[in-house]
Design a protein around this motif. Structure first.
Motif, PDB file in Angstrom:
ATOM      1  N   GLY A 195     -65.391   1.235 -24.188  1.00  0.00           N
ATOM      2  CA  GLY A 195     -65.206   0.369 -25.347  1.00  0.00           C
ATOM      3  C   GLY A 195     -64.820   1.084 -26.613  1.00  0.00           C
ATOM      4  N   GLU A 196     -64.351   2.327 -26.500  1.00  0.00           N
ATOM      5  CA  GLU A 196     -63.984   3.120 -27.675  1.00  0.00           C
ATOM      6  C   GLU A 196     -62.602   2.707 -28.195  1.00  0.00           C
ATOM      7  N   GLU A 197     -62.404   2.865 -29.490  1.00  0.00           N
ATOM      8  CA  GLU A 197     -61.064   2.749 -30.048  1.00  0.00           C
ATOM      9  C   GLU A 197     -60.265   3.953 -29.563  1.00  0.00           C
ATOM     10  N   LEU A 198     -59.042   3.692 -29.106  1.00  0.00           N
ATOM     11  CA  LEU A 198     -58.251   4.755 -28.500  1.00  0.00           C
ATOM     12  C   LEU A 198     -57.518   5.568 -29.560  1.00  0.00           C
ATOM     13  N   THR A 199     -58.193   6.579 -30.043  1.00  0.00           N
ATOM     14  CA  THR A 199     -57.602   7.575 -30.924  1.00  0.00           C
ATOM     15  C   THR A 199     -57.763   8.926 -30.243  1.00  0.00           C
ATOM     16  N   PRO A 200     -56.898   9.912 -30.551  1.00  0.00           N
ATOM     17  CA  PRO A 200     -57.047  11.225 -29.912  1.00  0.00           C
ATOM     18  C   PRO A 200     -58.452  11.812 -30.072  1.00  0.00           C
ATOM     19  N   ALA A 201     -59.036  11.672 -31.254  1.00  0.00           N
ATOM     20  CA  ALA A 201     -60.367  12.235 -31.492  1.00  0.00           C
ATOM     21  C   ALA A 201     -61.418  11.562 -30.603  1.00  0.00           C
ATOM     22  N   ASN A 202     -61.365  10.245 -30.482  1.00  0.00           N
ATOM     23  CA  ASN A 202     -62.326   9.526 -29.641  1.00  0.00           C
ATOM     24  C   ASN A 202     -62.120   9.846 -28.166  1.00  0.00           C
ATOM     25  N   VAL A 203     -60.864   9.849 -27.738  1.00  0.00           N
ATOM     26  CA  VAL A 203     -60.553  10.066 -26.324  1.00  0.00           C
ATOM     27  C   VAL A 203     -60.948  11.467 -25.876  1.00  0.00           C
ATOM     28  N   GLN A 204     -60.740  12.459 -26.731  1.00  0.00           N
ATOM     29  CA  GLN A 204     -61.030  13.837 -26.364  1.00  0.00           C
ATOM     30  C   GLN A 204     -62.518  14.078 -26.107  1.00  0.00           C
ATOM     31  N   LYS A 205     -63.382  13.187 -26.555  1.00  0.00           N
ATOM     32  CA  LYS A 205     -64.820  13.354 -26.331  1.00  0.00           C
ATOM     33  C   LYS A 205     -65.199  13.138 -24.875  1.00  0.00           C
ATOM     34  N   TYR A 206     -64.326  12.488 -24.105  1.00  0.00           N
ATOM     35  CA  TYR A 206     -64.668  12.111 -22.744  1.00  0.00           C
ATOM     36  C   TYR A 206     -64.228  13.165 -21.732  1.00  0.00           C
ATOM     37  N   SER A 207     -64.852  13.104 -20.571  1.00  0.00           N
ATOM     38  CA  SER A 207     -64.569  14.074 -19.521  1.00  0.00           C
ATOM     39  C   SER A 207     -63.176  13.867 -18.939  1.00  0.00           C
ATOM     40  N   ARG A 208     -62.581  14.954 -18.508  1.00  0.00           N
ATOM     41  CA  ARG A 208     -61.289  14.854 -17.836  1.00  0.00           C
ATOM     42  C   ARG A 208     -61.458  14.446 -16.366  1.00  0.00           C
ATOM     43  N   LEU A 209     -62.694  14.319 -15.920  1.00  0.00           N
ATOM     44  CA  LEU A 209     -62.991  13.932 -14.542  1.00  0.00           C
ATOM     45  C   LEU A 209     -63.301  12.441 -14.478  1.00  0.00           C
ATOM     46  N   HIS A 210     -62.909  11.789 -13.375  1.00  0.00           N
ATOM     47  CA  HIS A 210     -63.163  10.362 -13.227  1.00  0.00           C
ATOM     48  C   HIS A 210     -63.389  10.046 -11.745  1.00  0.00           C
ATOM     49  N   TYR A 211     -64.370   9.193 -11.502  1.00  0.00           N
ATOM     50  CA  TYR A 211     -64.719   8.848 -10.126  1.00  0.00           C
ATOM     51  C   TYR A 211     -63.541   8.202  -9.385  1.00  0.00           C
ATOM     52  N   ARG A 212     -62.781   7.358 -10.059  1.00  0.00           N
ATOM     53  CA  ARG A 212     -61.712   6.599  -9.415  1.00  0.00           C
ATOM     54  C   ARG A 212     -60.400   7.363  -9.519  1.00  0.00           C
ATOM     55  N   CYS A 213     -60.291   8.408  -8.703  1.00  0.00           N
ATOM     56  CA  CYS A 213     -59.132   9.297  -8.794  1.00  0.00           C
ATOM     57  C   CYS A 213     -58.607   9.631  -7.405  1.00  0.00           C
ATOM     58  N   GLY A 214     -57.296   9.842  -7.332  1.00  0.00           N
ATOM     59  CA  GLY A 214     -56.695  10.201  -6.062  1.00  0.00           C
ATOM     60  C   GLY A 214     -57.198  11.519  -5.505  1.00  0.00           C
ATOM     61  N   SER A 215     -57.623  12.429  -6.377  1.00  0.00           N
ATOM     62  CA  SER A 215     -58.185  13.699  -5.915  1.00  0.00           C
ATOM     63  C   SER A 215     -59.468  13.455  -5.123  1.00  0.00           C
ATOM     64  N   SER A 216     -60.269  12.505  -5.579  1.00  0.00           N
ATOM     65  CA  SER A 216     -61.485  12.146  -4.855  1.00  0.00           C
ATOM     66  C   SER A 216     -61.134  11.592  -3.483  1.00  0.00           C
ATOM     67  N   PHE A 217     -60.057  10.821  -3.424  1.00  0.00           N
ATOM     68  CA  PHE A 217     -59.615  10.257  -2.149  1.00  0.00           C
ATOM     69  C   PHE A 217     -59.251  11.368  -1.168  1.00  0.00           C
ATOM     70  N   ILE A 218     -58.594  12.415  -1.649  1.00  0.00           N
ATOM     71  CA  ILE A 218     -58.168  13.511  -0.776  1.00  0.00           C
ATOM     72  C   ILE A 218     -59.359  14.171  -0.103  1.00  0.00           C
ATOM     73  N   ILE A 219     -60.390  14.496  -0.880  1.00  0.00           N
ATOM     74  CA  ILE A 219     -61.543  15.180  -0.294  1.00  0.00           C
ATOM     75  C   ILE A 219     -62.326  14.251   0.620  1.00  0.00           C
ATOM     76  N   LEU A 220     -62.299  12.950   0.330  1.00  0.00           N
ATOM     77  CA  LEU A 220     -62.970  11.984   1.206  1.00  0.00           C
ATOM     78  C   LEU A 220     -62.291  11.912   2.570  1.00  0.00           C
ATOM     79  N   THR A 221     -60.969  12.050   2.603  1.00  0.00           N
ATOM     80  CA  THR A 221     -60.282  12.030   3.898  1.00  0.00           C
ATOM     81  C   THR A 221     -60.696  13.227   4.752  1.00  0.00           C
ATOM     82  N   VAL A 222     -60.985  14.347   4.106  1.00  0.00           N
ATOM     83  CA  VAL A 222     -61.453  15.523   4.851  1.00  0.00           C
ATOM     84  C   VAL A 222     -62.837  15.248   5.451  1.00  0.00           C
TER      85      VAL A 222
END
Length: 334
Positions: A195-222
């Protein structure tokens, strides 16, 4: 509740010097040009009804979604690659190239780009499925009496291959920047979901990792592959039988992995169950990098433009009229 209190679920994809976000009605890619300007590719979603129906069927929807995403994502990757190439041209060459593209872009070319995306995914998946099995068979053919142990070692070899491949790729400047835009995509989605306002300063506070990601899908297939291949009903007596079984089970592995990805995202706020998503998050330490503010700005521009066009479609009840053609490289102010 407000719209922000129950946010829509969005996904995205990093491209060369930009980010693509998929909305309900439109897919939008924003690319940072050499001049500093941001240009957009805006493609309406026009899924066939039978595709929409297949997306509702558990296990089958995973295969459909992956193939569909590969086909559509290739168009946006192609756009970003064209933008990079266009930036290197002299003005006269750029004018000639643009005229050629406008006259030569056809439905067959669009289908061709989509086909390349799908074939690339299939080829890559086959390589990372079959090569570890062949290598394990060659190195450890008589080392274990249990085929379950062979399958486990095969899975470990696959993980090693994957990690080494991603690490090598991440050392190249162009892929490193791609991974930074991947991180910017995740940060924007996380900020929006919070629910944050999308500004660079606000966005940069968050992690670059996310549960809903294709990378997660790759390791799950293994992980899913190790479990399925270890089942007694899928035993083999030769290398060719082993390879055949892997090929036969590949759609099932993809389907189950997709459902597990949905599950890990659904339970990510439950303390005990959130660990199910940790392997995917760990892999994202390789497939994402911390973005710079200007890269976050591009991601925000793409996300905002996607939501703006989605809102127009919702209001008008039709596809927007000003969506750019798939080959357009004309600047659209963000």
């Amino acid at each position: 509740m407000s719209e922000q209190s129950v946010p829509n679920i969005y996904g995205g994809q990093a491209v060369m010097e930009g980010v693509m976000f998929g909305g309900k009605h439109v897919n939008v890619t924003a690319v940072r040009r050499k001049t500093g300007e941001i240009t957009f590719l805006e493609v309406p979603k026009q899924d066939k009804q039978w595709v929409k129906n297949l997306r509702k069927i558990p296990f089958l929807r995973g295969i459909v979604s992956i193939i569909d995403s590969s086909a559509k994502g290739s168009k946006h990757l192609n756009y970003s690659a064209e933008a990079m190439a266009d930036d290197e041209l002299e003005p006269e060459e750029r004018a000639k190239q643009k005229e050629k593209e406008q006259s030569g872009w056809s439905l067959s070319m669009i289908i061709g780009v989509a086909a390349v995306g799908v074939l690339s995914f299939i080829f890559g998946k086959l390589i990372f499925t079959l090569v570890p099995a062949i290598v394990e068979q060659f190195l450890f053919q008589n080392a274990f009496g249990s085929q379950s142990l062979h399958s486990l070692v095969e899975g470990l070899i696959k993980v090693v291959f994957l990690l080494v491949y991603l690490w090598i790729m991440s050392q190249t400047p162009i892929i490193k920047r791609l991974f930074q835009y991947h991180g910017a995509e995740h940060k924007v989605i996380s900020a929006y979901e919070a629910g944050e306002e999308l500004t660079p300063a606000n966005v940069q506070k968050y992690s670059r990792l996310h549960y809903r990601c294709g990378s997660s899908f790759i390791i799950l297939t293994v992980i899913v592959g190790i479990i399925l291949y270890s089942l007694p009903i899928f035993s083999w007596d030769s290398l060719w039988e082993r390879v055949y079984i892997r090929l036969l089970l590949l759609p099932l592995v993809i389907g189950i992995s997709f459902e597990l990805l949905r599950l890990t995202n659904a339970v990510r706020d439950i303390p005990v169950l959130r660990i199910l998503g940790y392997p995917g998050l760990w892999l994202q330490l390789l497939t994402t990098k911390e973005p710079h503010d200007d890269q976050v700005e591009v991601s925000i521009a793409s996300f905002n433009r996607m939501r703006e066009l989605d809102a127009i479609v919702e209001k008008q009840g039709t596809l927007v009229d000003n969506v750019t053609a798939p080959s357009s490289l004309d600047p659209v102010k963000g």
